[in-house]
Write an enzyme that holds these catalytic residues in place. Structure first.
Site, PDB file in Angstrom:
ATOM      1  N   GLY A   1       0.824  -1.213   0.000  1.00 38.44           N
ATOM      2  CA  GLY A   1       0.000   0.000   0.000  1.00 38.44           C
ATOM      3  C   GLY A   1       0.854   1.257   0.000  1.00 38.44           C
TER       4      GLY A   1
ATOM      5  N   PHE B   1      -1.516   6.844   2.456  1.00 35.11           N
ATOM      6  CA  PHE B   1      -0.946   7.698   3.504  1.00 35.11           C
ATOM      7  C   PHE B   1      -0.059   6.907   4.458  1.00 35.11           C
ATOM      8  CE2 PHE B   1      -4.502  10.363   2.149  1.00 35.11           C
ATOM      9  CZ  PHE B   1      -3.854  11.589   2.033  1.00 35.11           C
ATOM     10  N   GLY B   2      -0.527   5.720   4.897  1.00 35.32           N
ATOM     11  CA  GLY B   2       0.235   4.939   5.870  1.00 35.32           C
ATOM     12  C   GLY B   2       1.497   4.353   5.263  1.00 35.32           C
TER      13      GLY B   2
ATOM     14  N   VAL C   1      -1.441  -7.580  -3.959  1.00 35.57           N
ATOM     15  CA  VAL C   1      -1.206  -8.659  -2.997  1.00 35.57           C
ATOM     16  C   VAL C   1      -2.536  -9.380  -2.774  1.00 35.57           C
ATOM     17  CG1 VAL C   1      -0.685  -9.132  -0.568  1.00 35.57           C
ATOM     18  CG2 VAL C   1       0.792  -7.634  -1.904  1.00 35.57           C
TER      19      VAL C   1
ATOM     20  N   GLU D   1     -19.252  17.674   1.441  1.00 29.81           N
ATOM     21  CA  GLU D   1     -18.344  18.407   0.546  1.00 29.81           C
ATOM     22  C   GLU D   1     -18.815  18.308  -0.906  1.00 29.81           C
ATOM     23  OE1 GLU D   1     -14.358  18.133   3.364  1.00 29.81           O
ATOM     24  OE2 GLU D   1     -14.527  16.742   1.699  1.00 29.81           O
TER      25      GLU D   1
HETATM   26  C1  LIG Z   1     -13.450  10.729  -0.590  1.00 31.92           C
HETATM   27  C2  LIG Z   1     -12.603  10.668   0.656  1.00 31.92           C
HETATM   28  C3  LIG Z   1     -12.304  11.856   1.340  1.00 31.92           C
HETATM   29  C4  LIG Z   1     -11.530  11.814   2.489  1.00 31.92           C
HETATM   30  N1  LIG Z   1     -11.236  12.986   3.121  1.00 31.92           N
HETATM   31  C5  LIG Z   1     -10.442  12.988   4.218  1.00 31.92           C
HETATM   32  C6  LIG Z   1     -10.091  14.205   4.880  1.00 31.92           C
HETATM   33  O1  LIG Z   1     -10.510  15.297   4.469  1.00 31.92           O
HETATM   34  N2  LIG Z   1      -9.278  14.127   5.959  1.00 31.92           N
HETATM   35  C7  LIG Z   1      -8.798  12.936   6.423  1.00 31.92           C
HETATM   36  O2  LIG Z   1      -8.029  12.922   7.388  1.00 31.92           O
HETATM   37  N3  LIG Z   1      -9.122  11.777   5.837  1.00 31.92           N
HETATM   38  C8  LIG Z   1      -9.929  11.762   4.746  1.00 31.92           C
HETATM   39  N4  LIG Z   1     -10.273  10.584   4.140  1.00 31.92           N
HETATM   40  C9  LIG Z   1      -9.798   9.324   4.726  1.00 31.92           C
HETATM   41  C10 LIG Z   1      -8.329   9.080   4.354  1.00 31.92           C
HETATM   42  O3  LIG Z   1      -8.153   9.230   2.968  1.00 31.92           O
HETATM   43  C11 LIG Z   1      -7.930   7.686   4.799  1.00 31.92           C
HETATM   44  O4  LIG Z   1      -8.108   7.607   6.197  1.00 31.92           O
HETATM   45  C12 LIG Z   1      -6.485   7.382   4.442  1.00 31.92           C
HETATM   46  O5  LIG Z   1      -6.327   7.374   3.044  1.00 31.92           O
HETATM   47  C13 LIG Z   1      -6.061   6.035   5.014  1.00 31.92           C
HETATM   48  O6  LIG Z   1      -4.744   5.787   4.645  1.00 31.92           O
HETATM   49  P1  LIG Z   1      -4.257   4.287   4.390  1.00 31.92           P
HETATM   50  O7  LIG Z   1      -2.801   4.352   4.132  1.00 31.92           O
HETATM   51  O8  LIG Z   1      -4.761   3.409   5.470  1.00 31.92           O
HETATM   52  O9  LIG Z   1      -5.035   3.847   3.078  1.00 31.92           O
HETATM   53  P2  LIG Z   1      -5.047   4.489   1.639  1.00 31.92           P
HETATM   54  O10 LIG Z   1      -4.538   5.878   1.659  1.00 31.92           O
HETATM   55  O11 LIG Z   1      -6.412   4.246   1.104  1.00 31.92           O
HETATM   56  O12 LIG Z   1      -3.998   3.612   0.835  1.00 31.92           O
HETATM   57  C14 LIG Z   1      -4.185   2.254   0.598  1.00 31.92           C
HETATM   58  C15 LIG Z   1      -3.289   1.868  -0.572  1.00 31.92           C
HETATM   59  O13 LIG Z   1      -3.214   0.464  -0.629  1.00 31.92           O
HETATM   60  C16 LIG Z   1      -3.326   0.037  -1.971  1.00 31.92           C
HETATM   61  N5  LIG Z   1      -3.866  -1.319  -1.921  1.00 31.92           N
HETATM   62  C17 LIG Z   1      -5.029  -1.724  -1.371  1.00 31.92           C
HETATM   63  N6  LIG Z   1      -5.153  -3.064  -1.470  1.00 31.92           N
HETATM   64  C18 LIG Z   1      -4.041  -3.507  -2.085  1.00 31.92           C
HETATM   65  C19 LIG Z   1      -3.580  -4.811  -2.470  1.00 31.92           C
HETATM   66  N7  LIG Z   1      -4.305  -5.895  -2.224  1.00 31.92           N
HETATM   67  N8  LIG Z   1      -2.381  -4.902  -3.095  1.00 31.92           N
HETATM   68  C20 LIG Z   1      -1.648  -3.788  -3.368  1.00 31.92           C
HETATM   69  N9  LIG Z   1      -2.039  -2.545  -3.014  1.00 31.92           N
HETATM   70  C21 LIG Z   1      -3.207  -2.413  -2.376  1.00 31.92           C
HETATM   71  C22 LIG Z   1      -4.257   1.050  -2.606  1.00 31.92           C
HETATM   72  O14 LIG Z   1      -4.090   1.096  -4.010  1.00 31.92           O
HETATM   73  C23 LIG Z   1      -3.835   2.339  -1.910  1.00 31.92           C
HETATM   74  O15 LIG Z   1      -2.819   3.008  -2.619  1.00 31.92           O
HETATM   75  C24 LIG Z   1     -11.043  10.579   2.977  1.00 31.92           C
HETATM   76  C25 LIG Z   1     -11.350   9.398   2.292  1.00 31.92           C
HETATM   77  C26 LIG Z   1     -12.113   9.448   1.143  1.00 31.92           C
HETATM   78  C27 LIG Z   1     -12.409   8.181   0.394  1.00 31.92           C
END
Ligand SMILES: Cc1cc2nc3c(=O)[nH]c(=O)nc-3n(C[C@H](O)[C@H](O)[C@H](O)COP(=O)(O)OP(=O)(O)OC[C@H]3O[C@@H](n4cnc5c(N)ncnc54)[C@H](O)[C@@H]3O)c2cc1C
Length: 445
Positions: free
Chosen positions: A12, A15-16, A80, A176
């Site tokens: 992934g 953000f994380g 994955v 929004e």
């Molecule tokens: C429309 C929308 C608006 C938002 N607005 C806000 C906001 O204003 N403020 C805020 O704080 N949060 C906001 N959020 C929430 C925020 O975006 C998430 O909390 C954040 O992205 C979580 O980060 P993450 O790293 O867990 O996952 P993500 O950022 O979603 O990243 C996950 C990554 O994993 C990859 N992935 C997933 N499954 C697989 C796999 N099986 N194999 C390979 N790659 C994979 C994906 O392609 C992606 O790149 C919003 C979310 C959405 C959908």
């Protein structure tokens, strides 16, 4: 011959995952970051792509380009599909190969969440969600095409269905989006059509809950509610959506005819819990320990939207800040381990606050005891969102576009993009990503 450095696999590049990779910059490790898409996406601004303010390339950057100066990271585009904890391997599928095993010494799962239809997967066909660039472009196509169809339609009695936009879910994304569509129809499109009057468009926001933006204080929620009403948004609260089809929605027994329904109601975590076969919470998020590892496997970390951790008796919300802080913590912990240093203190989330924008020049902001709404909150919102975009080129481009849109009301990307591979129509424009089987989380940012 020198031993190869230990391998840290990050799944992934959201953000994380990206924060973890950056925190491993100076670690004596080979870092492999795998993502099924080639880009890091700034999801908080997806709604601006869906409402034609920004183009997709302004909120997404190639992951390998962001990490180009970090020589210990290799980026692989692949999906994955499984994790074998005992053999310490992930299985990766890419364009032409399935289930390729990749070994790790440490694993960070940061696979996020996807939209959920609360067990009504049939709704997805008519009400796309907003989670990826493809989703946002699909929604943008739908909205812009509705105006084109109405302008071409000679029978005025058919205009209203085409010009009714229904948003299901009054969390931040729904609010929004509703405000941005209302601003689009009242300001940006006003002089572009001859047969229709875009200002007659209806924007309807539906939610089961008692108030919009339920995670904010009651005062801020009320301020947002009033602002939406000023923008002409119809708000239907304490009413559930019973049915969605090609002709509209059935809300608490009442039919609203609409050709454009958008789903902003909830998300569900990635299947990381199933891959690992570990305890999950009611929504399917992996229950992690205070160092973000899974019980019995100190080499496996789960961060961001796909993990579940309580702090002060409450679960951490699914927001970008949690994912980034957890990613950074995990990277540092692994780095320290590799240097033989002691483990850092347990993870603790530092809540910098919560905000949502409600149309041009108006946002709400809640941080600690501070709760403000209006232009000042909007300025803070704009500054913070610019700061967190992944690359400086995006910051400049988005800033210039915002200033231009603010001054002229003109949107930056009002293009309908048809993909030749699929027939054009409401059912084909949404992302084909199936909703996961796990129960949904309310959208809790
Ligand atoms: C429309 C929308 C608006 C938002 N607005 C806000 C906001 O204003 N403020 C805020 O704080 N949060 C906001 N959020 C929430 C925020 O975006 C998430 O909390 C954040 O992205 C979580 O980060 P993450 O790293 O867990 O996952 P993500 O950022 O979603 O990243 C996950 C990554 O994993 C990859 N992935 C997933 N499954 C697989 C796999 N099986 N194999 C390979 N790659 C994979 C994906 O392609 C992606 O790149 C919003 C979310 C959405 C959908």
């Amino acid at each position: 011959m020198a031993e190869p450095p230990p391998t840290v696999v990050i799944v992934g590049g959201g953000f994380g995952g990206l924060a973890a990779a950056k925190a491993l910059r100076n670690a004596p490790a080979q870092v492999i970051l795998i993502d099924r898409s080639n880009h890091h996406l700034f999801q908080p601004l997806l709604y601006q792509v869906a409402t034609a303010v920004l183009g997709p390339g302004q909120i997404a950057s190639p992951i390998r380009n962001i990490l180009r100066d970090q020589s210990n990271v290799t980026v692989i585009m692949g999906e994955v599909t499984e994790v074998n904890k005992e053999d310490r391997q992930v299985l990766v599928s890419d364009v032409d190969r399935n289930g390729v095993p990749l070994s790790y010494d440490s694993l960070i799962l940061a696979t996020g969440a996807q939209h959920s239809y609360f067990g009504h997967d049939e709704f997805e066909r008519y009400a796309p969600g907003l989670k990826s660039v493809a989703d946002a472009v699909g929604v943008r196509n739908k909205i812009l095409k509705a105006f084109e169809q109405a302008e071409a339609e000679e029978d005025p009695s058919l205009h209203q269905d085409l010009l009714t936009f229904v948003l299901v879910g009054a969390g931040p994304t729904g609010v929004e989006m509703a405000a941005a569509i209302a601003t689009l129809v009242r300001n940006s499109l006003i002089s572009d059509f001859r047969r229709i009057d875009p200002t007659t468009a209806r924007v309807v926001l539906v939610d089961r809950s008692k108030r919009v933006l339920g995670t904010f204080s009651e005062n801020l929620s009320e301020a947002a509610h009033n602002r939406l009403k000023d923008l002409g948004v119809e708000i239907l609260l304490e009413r559930g959506v019973d049915q969605i089809d090609e002709n509209g929605v059935l809300v608490a027994g009442e039919r609203i005819a609409s050709k454009t329904v958008i789903w902003t109601a909830g998300v569900t975590p990635s299947p990381a819990g199933k891959w690992l076969e570990v305890e999950t919470d009611h929504a399917g998020r992996v229950r992690v320990l205070k160092d973000l590892t899974v019980p019995g496997h100190p080499e496996v970390f789960v961060v961001g939207d796909t993990s579940s951790l309580d702090q002060d008796g409450k679960p951490l919300p699914g927001v970008a800040q949690v994912a980034m802080q957890q990613g950074r913590y995990t990277g540092k912990l692994i780095h320290r381990r590799l240097l033989g240093k002691s483990a850092p203190r347990p993870f603790r989330y530092f809540d910098k606050g919560n905000m949502a924008v409600v149309g041009k020049g108006f946002a709400i902001l809640q941080t600690g005891k501070i709760a403000i709404s209006g232009f000042l909150a909007w300025m803070a919102w704009a500054a913070i969102h610019l700061e967190f975009l992944a690359q400086s080129s995006l910051r400049v481009s988005v800033f210039v576009q915002w200033v231009w849109t603010y001054m002229t009301e003109q949107r930056g990307s009002r293009i309908i993009v048809n993909h030749h591979a699929a027939p054009v129509g409401p059912a084909t424009e949404a992302s084909a990503t199936p909703a996961a089987e796990a129960p949904a989380l309310a959208q809790n940012r």
